[in-house]
Scaffold this motif. Structure first.
Motif, PDB file in Angstrom:
ATOM      1  N   ALA A 409       0.810  -1.213   0.000  1.00 11.11           N
ATOM      2  CA  ALA A 409       0.000   0.000   0.000  1.00 11.11           C
ATOM      3  C   ALA A 409       0.843   1.262   0.000  1.00 11.11           C
ATOM      4  O   ALA A 409       0.315   2.363  -0.196  1.00 11.11           O
ATOM      5  N   ASP A 410       2.165   1.122   0.175  1.00  4.72           N
ATOM      6  CA  ASP A 410       3.035   2.292   0.324  1.00  4.72           C
ATOM      7  C   ASP A 410       3.956   2.539  -0.859  1.00  4.72           C
ATOM      8  O   ASP A 410       4.707   3.522  -0.850  1.00  4.72           O
ATOM      9  N   ILE A 411       3.916   1.697  -1.881  1.00  6.09           N
ATOM     10  CA  ILE A 411       4.935   1.827  -2.922  1.00  6.09           C
ATOM     11  C   ILE A 411       4.739   3.053  -3.804  1.00  6.09           C
ATOM     12  O   ILE A 411       5.641   3.410  -4.571  1.00  6.09           O
ATOM     13  N   SER A 412       3.594   3.722  -3.697  1.00  8.42           N
ATOM     14  CA  SER A 412       3.381   4.968  -4.439  1.00  8.42           C
ATOM     15  C   SER A 412       3.192   6.158  -3.502  1.00  8.42           C
ATOM     16  O   SER A 412       2.605   7.165  -3.883  1.00  8.42           O
ATOM     17  N   GLU A 413       3.703   6.044  -2.282  1.00 13.49           N
ATOM     18  CA  GLU A 413       3.561   7.121  -1.320  1.00 13.49           C
ATOM     19  C   GLU A 413       4.699   8.129  -1.427  1.00 13.49           C
ATOM     20  O   GLU A 413       5.685   7.913  -2.139  1.00 13.49           O
ATOM     21  N   ALA A 414       4.585   9.224  -0.688  1.00  8.60           N
ATOM     22  CA  ALA A 414       5.464  10.386  -0.837  1.00  8.60           C
ATOM     23  C   ALA A 414       6.962  10.076  -0.759  1.00  8.60           C
ATOM     24  O   ALA A 414       7.743  10.619  -1.565  1.00  8.60           O
ATOM     25  N   PRO A 415       7.447   9.232   0.172  1.00  6.18           N
ATOM     26  CA  PRO A 415       8.898   9.020   0.229  1.00  6.18           C
ATOM     27  C   PRO A 415       9.487   8.436  -1.052  1.00  6.18           C
ATOM     28  O   PRO A 415      10.641   8.720  -1.388  1.00  6.18           O
ATOM     29  N   VAL A 416       8.717   7.629  -1.768  1.00  2.46           N
ATOM     30  CA  VAL A 416       9.212   7.033  -3.009  1.00  2.46           C
ATOM     31  C   VAL A 416       9.466   8.117  -4.045  1.00  2.46           C
ATOM     32  O   VAL A 416      10.416   8.029  -4.834  1.00  2.46           O
ATOM     33  N   TYR A 417       8.663   9.159  -4.023  1.00  2.00           N
ATOM     34  CA  TYR A 417       8.791  10.267  -4.964  1.00  2.00           C
ATOM     35  C   TYR A 417       9.761  11.334  -4.441  1.00  2.00           C
ATOM     36  O   TYR A 417      10.836  11.549  -4.993  1.00  2.00           O
ATOM     37  N   GLY A 418       9.356  12.020  -3.366  1.00  2.00           N
ATOM     38  CA  GLY A 418      10.117  13.159  -2.881  1.00  2.00           C
ATOM     39  C   GLY A 418      11.468  12.797  -2.315  1.00  2.00           C
ATOM     40  O   GLY A 418      12.485  13.404  -2.655  1.00  2.00           O
ATOM     41  N   ARG A 419      11.504  11.799  -1.431  1.00  2.00           N
ATOM     42  CA  ARG A 419      12.796  11.411  -0.881  1.00  2.00           C
ATOM     43  C   ARG A 419      13.629  10.688  -1.924  1.00  2.00           C
ATOM     44  O   ARG A 419      14.862  10.782  -1.919  1.00  2.00           O
ATOM     45  N   GLY A 420      12.950   9.985  -2.846  1.00  2.00           N
ATOM     46  CA  GLY A 420      13.700   9.386  -3.952  1.00  2.00           C
ATOM     47  C   GLY A 420      14.427  10.440  -4.756  1.00  2.00           C
ATOM     48  O   GLY A 420      15.596  10.264  -5.143  1.00  2.00           O
ATOM     49  N   ALA A 421      13.767  11.577  -5.027  1.00  2.00           N
ATOM     50  CA  ALA A 421      14.424  12.669  -5.745  1.00  2.00           C
ATOM     51  C   ALA A 421      15.551  13.270  -4.917  1.00  2.00           C
ATOM     52  O   ALA A 421      16.595  13.681  -5.466  1.00  2.00           O
ATOM     53  N   MET A 422      15.374  13.308  -3.595  1.00  2.00           N
ATOM     54  CA  MET A 422      16.446  13.809  -2.735  1.00  2.00           C
ATOM     55  C   MET A 422      17.684  12.928  -2.815  1.00  2.00           C
ATOM     56  O   MET A 422      18.821  13.426  -2.782  1.00  2.00           O
ATOM     57  N   VAL A 423      17.492  11.616  -2.929  1.00  2.00           N
ATOM     58  CA  VAL A 423      18.634  10.709  -3.098  1.00  2.00           C
ATOM     59  C   VAL A 423      19.422  11.095  -4.353  1.00  2.00           C
ATOM     60  O   VAL A 423      20.654  11.170  -4.338  1.00  2.00           O
ATOM     61  N   VAL A 424      18.692  11.337  -5.446  1.00  3.85           N
ATOM     62  CA  VAL A 424      19.352  11.707  -6.698  1.00  3.85           C
ATOM     63  C   VAL A 424      20.130  13.007  -6.527  1.00  3.85           C
ATOM     64  O   VAL A 424      21.277  13.133  -6.987  1.00  3.85           O
ATOM     65  N   HIS A 425      19.533  13.992  -5.852  1.00  8.65           N
ATOM     66  CA  HIS A 425      20.234  15.267  -5.690  1.00  8.65           C
ATOM     67  C   HIS A 425      21.436  15.137  -4.767  1.00  8.65           C
ATOM     68  O   HIS A 425      22.489  15.759  -5.019  1.00  8.65           O
ATOM     69  N   ARG A 426      21.322  14.359  -3.719  1.00  9.35           N
ATOM     70  CA  ARG A 426      22.486  14.162  -2.839  1.00  9.35           C
ATOM     71  C   ARG A 426      23.609  13.464  -3.586  1.00  9.35           C
ATOM     72  O   ARG A 426      24.793  13.740  -3.345  1.00  9.35           O
ATOM     73  N   LEU A 427      23.272  12.579  -4.493  1.00 12.48           N
ATOM     74  CA  LEU A 427      24.296  11.956  -5.321  1.00 12.48           C
ATOM     75  C   LEU A 427      24.978  13.008  -6.202  1.00 12.48           C
ATOM     76  O   LEU A 427      26.202  13.020  -6.348  1.00 12.48           O
ATOM     77  N   ARG A 428      24.179  13.903  -6.775  1.00 14.30           N
ATOM     78  CA  ARG A 428      24.738  14.980  -7.596  1.00 14.30           C
ATOM     79  C   ARG A 428      25.706  15.840  -6.786  1.00 14.30           C
ATOM     80  O   ARG A 428      26.792  16.198  -7.265  1.00 14.30           O
ATOM     81  N   LEU A 429      25.327  16.158  -5.536  1.00 12.15           N
ATOM     82  CA  LEU A 429      26.207  16.957  -4.681  1.00 12.15           C
ATOM     83  C   LEU A 429      27.471  16.192  -4.325  1.00 12.15           C
ATOM     84  O   LEU A 429      28.564  16.778  -4.246  1.00 12.15           O
ATOM     85  N   ALA A 430      27.329  14.889  -4.095  1.00 13.91           N
ATOM     86  CA  ALA A 430      28.504  14.087  -3.747  1.00 13.91           C
ATOM     87  C   ALA A 430      29.499  14.025  -4.895  1.00 13.91           C
ATOM     88  O   ALA A 430      30.721  14.047  -4.687  1.00 13.91           O
ATOM     89  N   ILE A 431      29.005  13.967  -6.120  1.00 13.34           N
ATOM     90  CA  ILE A 431      29.889  13.930  -7.288  1.00 13.34           C
ATOM     91  C   ILE A 431      30.536  15.297  -7.495  1.00 13.34           C
ATOM     92  O   ILE A 431      31.701  15.402  -7.910  1.00 13.34           O
ATOM     93  N   ASP A 432      29.762  16.355  -7.197  1.00 14.50           N
ATOM     94  CA  ASP A 432      30.274  17.725  -7.221  1.00 14.50           C
ATOM     95  C   ASP A 432      30.830  18.129  -8.579  1.00 14.50           C
ATOM     96  O   ASP A 432      31.825  18.853  -8.674  1.00 14.50           O
ATOM     97  N   ASP A 433      30.200  17.635  -9.620  1.00 17.50           N
ATOM     98  CA  ASP A 433      30.600  17.973 -10.991  1.00 17.50           C
ATOM     99  C   ASP A 433      29.406  17.657 -11.871  1.00 17.50           C
ATOM    100  O   ASP A 433      29.119  16.487 -12.131  1.00 17.50           O
ATOM    101  N   ASP A 434      28.711  18.704 -12.330  1.00 18.48           N
ATOM    102  CA  ASP A 434      27.475  18.470 -13.069  1.00 18.48           C
ATOM    103  C   ASP A 434      27.699  17.683 -14.351  1.00 18.48           C
ATOM    104  O   ASP A 434      26.887  16.824 -14.720  1.00 18.48           O
ATOM    105  N   GLU A 435      28.782  17.937 -15.032  1.00 16.15           N
ATOM    106  CA  GLU A 435      29.044  17.196 -16.262  1.00 16.15           C
ATOM    107  C   GLU A 435      29.218  15.716 -15.958  1.00 16.15           C
ATOM    108  O   GLU A 435      28.672  14.853 -16.661  1.00 16.15           O
ATOM    109  N   ALA A 436      29.958  15.418 -14.895  1.00 12.36           N
ATOM    110  CA  ALA A 436      30.164  14.020 -14.517  1.00 12.36           C
ATOM    111  C   ALA A 436      28.852  13.386 -14.051  1.00 12.36           C
ATOM    112  O   ALA A 436      28.579  12.214 -14.343  1.00 12.36           O
ATOM    113  N   PHE A 437      28.025  14.162 -13.338  1.00 12.66           N
ATOM    114  CA  PHE A 437      26.760  13.626 -12.847  1.00 12.66           C
ATOM    115  C   PHE A 437      25.850  13.242 -14.013  1.00 12.66           C
ATOM    116  O   PHE A 437      25.312  12.129 -14.044  1.00 12.66           O
TER     117      PHE A 437
END
Length: 488
Positions: A409-437
């Motif tokens: 019942a939870d696989i389409s709830e907010a954390p899958v979307y919003g926090r999932g996008a936060m994971v992607v952005h934190r990865l981008r910050l960790a790489i610290d190079d937009d071209e490489a990301f």
């Protein structure tokens, strides 16, 4: 996007298998294919022992026998007359081409409701049993060689009935949704079993030919490209072909009165849109932007993975949600640009790179939500950091980790979307190079193009490509139970 349905009844399934073993002689040597693939949330979904390579569906759709009205002037066929439920009945023939992954004595297909009139394997009659949402096929010994591991075999199932609307564990509706002028079939995560038999787990992708006959003036719209359209005796058959692999939950069929438009993007992607007349005026401007959204997405995520694109826009209220059905997403009324960007991003994330199980849903929704953030930054002067901060402050995104929804019942709830996008952005910050990301993202969609991938595949890919140990990032943002701190 909320879709799911319970597994088949285990007791009924065991009884059916017992009957097969006791009542059938002269069958094929081997063992039955598994009745489910043990998905973390839908253990009974899908089937073992074979891999489908192609579905050929021939469907005849119309009103139920009770709804057909007699000729108004004594000259028209009753089947051409209007009905209160013009897409209430379905008669189908499913031809399923599959490769055996073990020596099979029997195998299963997922099918909810509908009456099965018979089945053949390699042209020979096969025994058919039902157990809940499981259709159990036991071929005769004459086709034994075709069911050996590694061999390809063809199954034909003839069926009919009134397709079901399925209620998901979260209360949303999928399967066969009746509309004022027809119906729309939505399949995430299990609804496609309401209108055709198959191996309905996202890990088994196949190509499709779907031929649909409907009474005029209705139109039938599906995935892929329109190969042909022919009219005879007041009924029109539409032949749609999906040449690239597709998970069954992404298959759709919309029947109704539509305004349709065909064109192509500058780089040759064929566009087909079908819009309910009530939604047409309010949808026009946003749908005209499809080529621009596809071009922008290709710069971010890599080449568009399919040969066709477009949209299906129903009238408001015909469905409860938009769905990223392959090639042309379905919208429950006129979409805004952000929703269009989200659903088209799914053509890369979810449709081409498809999750191995429903636990990997965040890979679909996290990247599609991040696409919205990127679009807002490039077109609406809303920095990605601002979108991230808004998501970070939203308590709904911290109900559970995106890679670990507690239930179906939870696989389409907010954390899958919003926090999932936060994971992607934190990865981008960790790489610290937009071209490489963005090179990393484009490499991901290329590596798993038209395939399946899991969360473990993603984290391993990222660490191999970057050469970094990102355990802390995954532990905090992808799997962590609490909200990690961020720098001021």
């Amino acid at each position: 996007m909320n879709r799911r349905t319970p597994a088949a009844t285990p007791l009924a399934l065991l009884l059916a298998l017992a009957l097969l073993g006791a009542g059938c002689t002269g069958g094929v040597e081997g063992i039955p294919g598994a009745a489910g693939l043990r998905d973390p949330y839908f253990p009974g979904l899908g089937n073992g022992g074979y891999d489908v390579t192609h579905y050929s569906l021939k469907l005849d759709i119309g009103p139920s026998a009770d709804d057909k009205r007699g000729p108004a002037d004594g000259t028209s066929s009753p089947s051409t007359q209007p009905s209160d439920r013009p897409a209430d009945r379905l008669r189908g023939t499913a031809t399923i081409t599959a490769r055996a992954t073990q020596d099979l004595s029997a195998f299963h297909l997922d099918l909810a409701g509908l009456d099965v009139e018979g089945a053949t394997v390699e042209g020979r009659p096969a025994a058919v049993n039902r157990a809940g949402k499981e259709l159990i096929i036991r071929p005769g010994s004459a086709v034994e060689d075709r069911l050996r591991k590694g061999r390809t075999f063809t199954t034909v199932v003839r069926y009919s009935g009134s397709p079901q609307t399925i209620t998901d564990p979260d209360g949303s509706k999928e399967g066969w949704l009746r509309t004022a002028d027809g119906a729309v079939a939505l399949g995430e995560p299990t609804g496609s079993m309401a209108w055709f038999p198959g191996n309905h787990h996202p890990s088994d992708k196949a190509t499709y030919d779907i031929e649909v006959t409907v009474p005029d003036p209705l139109t039938a719209v599906s995935n892929g490209e329109l190969i042909s359209r022919r009219t005879e005796d007041g009924r029109t058959t539409y032949h749609w072909r999906t040449a690239e692999p597709m998970a069954s939950y992404l298959a759709t069929l919309a029947v109704g009165r539509f305004s349709t438009h065909q064109s192509a993007t500058p780089d040759g992607i064929r566009l087909f849109t079908a819009v309910d007349p009530e939604s047409e005026a309010a949808s026009e401007e946003v749908l005209d932007g499809i080529p621009a959204v596809l071009a922008w997405s290709a710069e971010k995520f890599g080449p568009y993975p399919f040969t066709s694109a477009g949209a299906i826009v129903e009238r408001t209220g015909d469905a409860e949600y938009a769905l990223e059905t392959q090639n042309r997403p379905v919208f429950p009324g006129p979409p805004d640009t952000a929703l269009l960007v989200h659903e088209l991003a799914h053509q890369w994330f979810g449709n081409s790179v498809t999750p191995k199980s429903w636990r990997d849903m965040w890979l679909n929704e996290g990247f599609a939500t991040y696409a919205e953030w990127l679009w807002a930054a490039d077109h609406d002067d809303v920095p990605v950091e601002e979108s991230f901060d808004e998501a970070y402050e939203d308590g709904a995104n911290w109900a559970f980790p995106p890679a670990g929804p507690p239930s179906a019942a939870d696989i389409s709830e907010a954390p899958v979307y919003g926090r999932g996008a936060m994971v992607v952005h934190r990865l981008r910050l960790a790489i610290d190079d937009d071209e490489a990301f963005f090179d990393l993202v484009r490499g991901w969609t290329e590596t798993h193009r038209h395939g399946n991938a899991s969360t473990d595949d993603f984290t391993a890919y990222v660490e191999e490509e970057t050469g970094e140990d990102l355990t802390e990032l995954w532990d905090d943002w992808l799997y962590g139970e609490s909200r990690p701190p961020v720098e001021d």
